[in-house]
Design an enzyme around this catalytic site. Structure first.
Site, mmCIF file in Angstrom:
data_model
loop_
_atom_site.group_PDB
_atom_site.id
_atom_site.type_symbol
_atom_site.label_atom_id
_atom_site.label_comp_id
_atom_site.label_asym_id
_atom_site.label_seq_id
_atom_site.Cartn_x
_atom_site.Cartn_y
_atom_site.Cartn_z
ATOM 1 N N GLY A 67 -6.219 -11.961 -3.033
ATOM 2 C CA GLY A 67 -5.843 -12.146 -1.634
ATOM 3 C C GLY A 67 -5.406 -10.836 -1.001
ATOM 4 N N PHE A 68 -4.485 -10.137 -1.663
ATOM 5 C CA PHE A 68 -3.949 -8.848 -1.189
ATOM 6 C C PHE A 68 -3.267 -8.973 0.165
ATOM 7 C CE2 PHE A 68 -7.857 -7.677 -3.677
ATOM 8 C CZ PHE A 68 -7.182 -7.359 -4.846
ATOM 9 N N ILE A 115 -2.652 -15.908 -7.445
ATOM 10 C CA ILE A 115 -3.847 -15.352 -6.804
ATOM 11 C C ILE A 115 -4.545 -14.361 -7.731
ATOM 12 C CG2 ILE A 115 -2.978 -15.787 -4.496
ATOM 13 C CD1 ILE A 115 -2.214 -12.829 -4.265
ATOM 14 N N ASN A 174 6.410 -10.190 -17.934
ATOM 15 C CA ASN A 174 5.284 -10.208 -18.868
ATOM 16 C C ASN A 174 4.601 -8.838 -18.830
ATOM 17 O OD1 ASN A 174 2.632 -10.395 -19.941
ATOM 18 N ND2 ASN A 174 2.658 -12.615 -19.680
ATOM 19 N N PRO A 175 4.795 -8.033 -19.855
ATOM 20 C CA PRO A 175 4.258 -6.662 -19.823
ATOM 21 C C PRO A 175 2.742 -6.606 -19.644
ATOM 22 C CG PRO A 175 5.712 -6.976 -21.716
ATOM 23 C CD PRO A 175 5.536 -8.318 -21.080
ATOM 24 N N GLY A 180 9.817 -7.352 -7.617
ATOM 25 C CA GLY A 180 8.375 -7.597 -7.513
ATOM 26 C C GLY A 180 7.570 -6.410 -8.011
ATOM 27 N N GLY A 215 3.847 -6.597 -7.427
ATOM 28 C CA GLY A 215 2.491 -6.751 -6.898
ATOM 29 C C GLY A 215 2.066 -5.624 -5.983
ATOM 30 N N GLU A 216 3.015 -5.028 -5.290
ATOM 31 C CA GLU A 216 2.639 -4.068 -4.254
ATOM 32 C C GLU A 216 3.043 -2.636 -4.538
ATOM 33 O OE1 GLU A 216 2.621 -6.460 -0.186
ATOM 34 O OE2 GLU A 216 4.005 -7.271 -1.647
HETATM 35 MO MO1 MOS Z 1 1.057 -9.138 0.250
HETATM 36 S S1 MOS Z 1 0.163 -7.855 1.567
HETATM 37 O O1 MOS Z 1 2.639 -9.159 0.887
HETATM 38 O O2 MOS Z 1 0.368 -10.647 0.551
#
Ligand code: MOS
Length: 697
Positions: free
Chosen positions: A235-236, A461, A588-589, A659, A661-662
């Protein structure tokens, strides 16, 4: 709680709990859901960038065998207001951007629908359009807030005066182009009106949010809309909010009174599923002769559409990265005849840190200081703008550990390392991302046989969230992993926040831990005996989040790039890339490493390849497919690695997690650009770092 008796699962590299399902092709994605009597819908997109639809001639399309309906403003159902005009499909004849959905064909097959969509004749009243962001645009204005709700401007002291008086200063403008989200799975929806309500199998980062918005649009009770999304192929940010495609599916299904599938094409992803705004950023830094910052000024210009104000938070990282007595951040926005920009992995932080961290490198050169030492010398004790304590801040440790692992001491003077046609150089940049948590709820049930089922409307996702949540639940319940099933991706489950802002695991994990604790208390009240019909507990995190102290909670990192630049062609190759992060407890590494190097890969792609090219006359992006919009491929990523430091932060959540993810994409592009400077002595301030730009700078 009693001490855990089992080895803890959190912190172990558990393989994805859905790995087998995925590799066997059993994991069902939105488009793969089926219903009786399926029909298919394909949109008709505007071929002007601004104006009105005058008329639609659907006769040729309707004459095709298998076409069920042609929908446009004159015959579409009226919708309620969900506060986002991107979603108000067919509610007016006005065209806000080229590629906007102005009609749709519903047919017996996808092929017929797509073919017939090309036969719909739309007549327009066209107006002149303006699609180009420029620094001197007369309609630039100051939005009140930037995404999601930060003040637009902050300031302190006298940055202009400090810059004028400084021993060393940098005053440069950096630009980033528009970037488009390209998850492997484009947006798709299957819409089924049934049981007096609407079921949507949708590819989304947030089933609860889609259900609420769709309920508003179709004037239904929230419980009448059910959004199901067990597996999502990336999704990003592009699936963080409902998109026109999901509304289209629901409208089409209502019109033909059948289940309808909508599959967004790759080309359509470049029109109405969001993108990263282009930016023009002026960075001014001032320092004393030793490199101690006296002023930071970060001013960003960016765009939005005529449909909706989306003001990206480009300059916010400059509010907490470095100490300086004089400071300013500000954003300016202009509404153009373009699609509405939206979230793309670290919206704001990512392009903003490209500029700040490039400017820091320029300052290091100007002051004659090592760029790592420059950053360390400007570490703030507390949040430089509001004085809040950092719950944890380990940027210095990331820089030091990264320098050692990467062999930073081998870095030479700019343009100083040549090996045949290749010029070699190294660069560094810092990373940061807020440690967000959003309110969520979870339920956990123990069956009579001792198995546990957790339910939460969370989304995986592709991050591994389902796996991380299973580990968190098993530890909270103090039972082996095999006894726990975590069910997600269904708005019928307890309401959960979006898989966005790198907040998913922290937000949902907290809800799960609280629910597990509540269940264990219930179980204790039953003397440890599970009743025949089981026991269930639910919990929410709203109170927990309100009770937390106001602290500065951020993840940090340091990224290192080793590049080689072809001296005659200007071609840039990234030979090595290393990221070292401080992001709280790593659940989870295995999946974490994948998130971090995934972000870094996307950052390399941003630095060197990606660019959505806007054509002023045509009024749209012109490179709308993966042949023309270049994304880093395996061959572009040579050695890449991510490490993290053990960070204990008790002021986050029960897991101690931030977090991940980013943060991997934040700072990467600056590290690459800084390495290109070190290799060549040439500073490219406009992304992507194309060959022509290297040669011209
Ligand atoms: Mo991410 S760009 O916060 O879905």
């Amino acid at each position: 709680m009693t001490a855990p008796v089992l080895p803890r699962s959190v912190g172990t590299p558990l393989a994805r709990v859905d790995a087998r399902e995925k590799v066997m092709g059993q994991a069902r994605y939105a488009y793969e859901h089926h219903a009786e009597g399926m029909a298919y819908c394909h949109p008709v997109q505007a071929t002007i960038a601004s104006g009105e639809v005058q008329d639609v001639d659907a006769s040729e399309a309707l004459a095709c065998e298998g076409v069920l309906a042609v929908i446009w403003a004159e015959n579409a159902p009226a919708l309620g207001d969900a506060g986002d005009d991107e979603l108000a499909l067919f509610q007016s004849r006005s065209v806000a951007y080229r590629g906007q959905i102005v009609g749709a064909v519903v047919a017996e097959s996808l092929e017929i629908a797509r073919d017939a969509a090309g036969l719909v004749r739309v007549a327009y009243d066209e107006r002149p359009h303006d699609v180009m962001l420029r620094a001197e645009h007369p309609e630039l204005y100051a939005p009140e807030k930037v995404n999601p709700s930060f003040p637009n401007e902050t300031g302190r002291g006298d940055p202009d005066g400090a810059i004028a008086a400084a021993a060393v200063s940098v005053d440069e403008t950096f630009t980033t182009p528009a970037f488009h989200n390209n998850p492997m799975e484009p947006h798709a929806t299957v819409a089924v009106w049934e049981h007096g309500g609407l079921t949507l199998y949708d590819s989304t980062q947030g089933a609860s949010g889609v259900a609420s918005t769709i309920a508003k649009l179709f004037e239904l009770e929230p419980a009448q809309v059910r959004v199901i999304s067990p597996h999502v192929g990336g999704g990003f940010g592009s699936k963080g909010l409902p998109r026109p495609s999901v509304v289209l599916a629901a409208i089409a299904a209502r019109v033909v009174e059948r289940a309808v599938k909508v599959a967004t094409t790759r080309q359509q992803m470049f029109a109405y599923t969001g993108y990263r705004t282009p930016t023009i950023q002026r960075l001014r830094l001032a320092a004393d002769a030793e490199g101690r910052l006296q002023a930071i000024s970060h001013e960003a210009s960016e765009q939005t559409s005529r449909l909706k104000e989306y003001a990206e938070q480009t300059a916010i990282c400059s509010r907490w990265m470095y100490a300086a007595p004089n400071r300013r951040t500000a954003h300016r926005l202009v509404a153009l005849d373009v699609p509405t920009p939206s979230w793309l992995r670290a919206p704001g932080e990512c392009p903003g840190m490209y500029a700040l961290e490039s400017a820091m490198d320029e300052l290091a050169v100007a002051a004659g200081v090592d760029p790592i030492e420059l950053r360390i010398a400007n570490e703030p004790e507390v949040h430089p703008e509001n004085g809040s304590r950092f719950s944890s801040r380990n940027l210095v440790a990331c820089l030091r550990q990264g320098a050692e692992r990467f062999g930073w001491e081998r870095r030479g003077e700019p343009g100083g390392r040549r090996d045949g046609r290749w010029l070699h150089g190294m660069g560094v940049a810092a990373s940061t991302y807020p440690a967000y948590q959003m309110p969520s709820q979870a339920a956990v049930r123990i069956r009579h046989d001792g198995g546990y089922v957790v339910r939460i409307a969370a989304a995986d996702i592709g991050t591994g969230a389902r796996t991380a949540l299973t580990q968190i639940a098993a530890d909270a319940l103090e039972v082996p992993l095999e006894q726990v099933v975590v069910r997600i991706g269904d708005s019928g489950f307890p309401r959960a926040s979006v898989a966005g802002g790198s907040s998913g695991t922290a937000s949902w994990g907290t809800a799960i831990v609280l629910a597990c604790r509540a269940l264990r208390e219930q179980l204790a009240e039953h003397g440890g005996e599970v009743p025949a019909d089981g026991l269930e507990a639910t919990a929410g995190t709203a109170e927990f989040l309100k009770s937390r102290e106001q602290l500065a909670r951020y993840a940090f990192g340091a990224q290192f790039a080793d590049v080689r630049v072809d001296a005659s062609s200007g071609e840039v190759r990234v030979s090595r890339m290393l990221g070292v992060f401080a992001a709280g407890r790593i659940i989870n590494p295995r999946t974490a490493r994948s998130q971090l190097i995934g972000g870094m890969t996307m950052g390399i792609s941003m630095a060197l390849h990606e660019e959505s090219v806007m054509d002023a006359a045509y009024g749209d992006f012109v490179n709308k497919d993966l042949a023309q919009y270049h994304i880093a491929a395996c061959a572009d990523i040579e050695q890449i690695d991510a490490h993290w430091i053990d960070e204990t932060d008790d002021e986050l959540n029960p897991m101690g997690s931030k977090g991940i993810g980013e943060i991997g994409i934040v700072g990467t592009a600056a590290a690459v650009a800084n390495a290109v400077f070190n290799a060549t002595g040439r500073r490219v301030r406009d992304l992507p770092i194309r060959l022509d730009r290297v040669l011209a700078s």
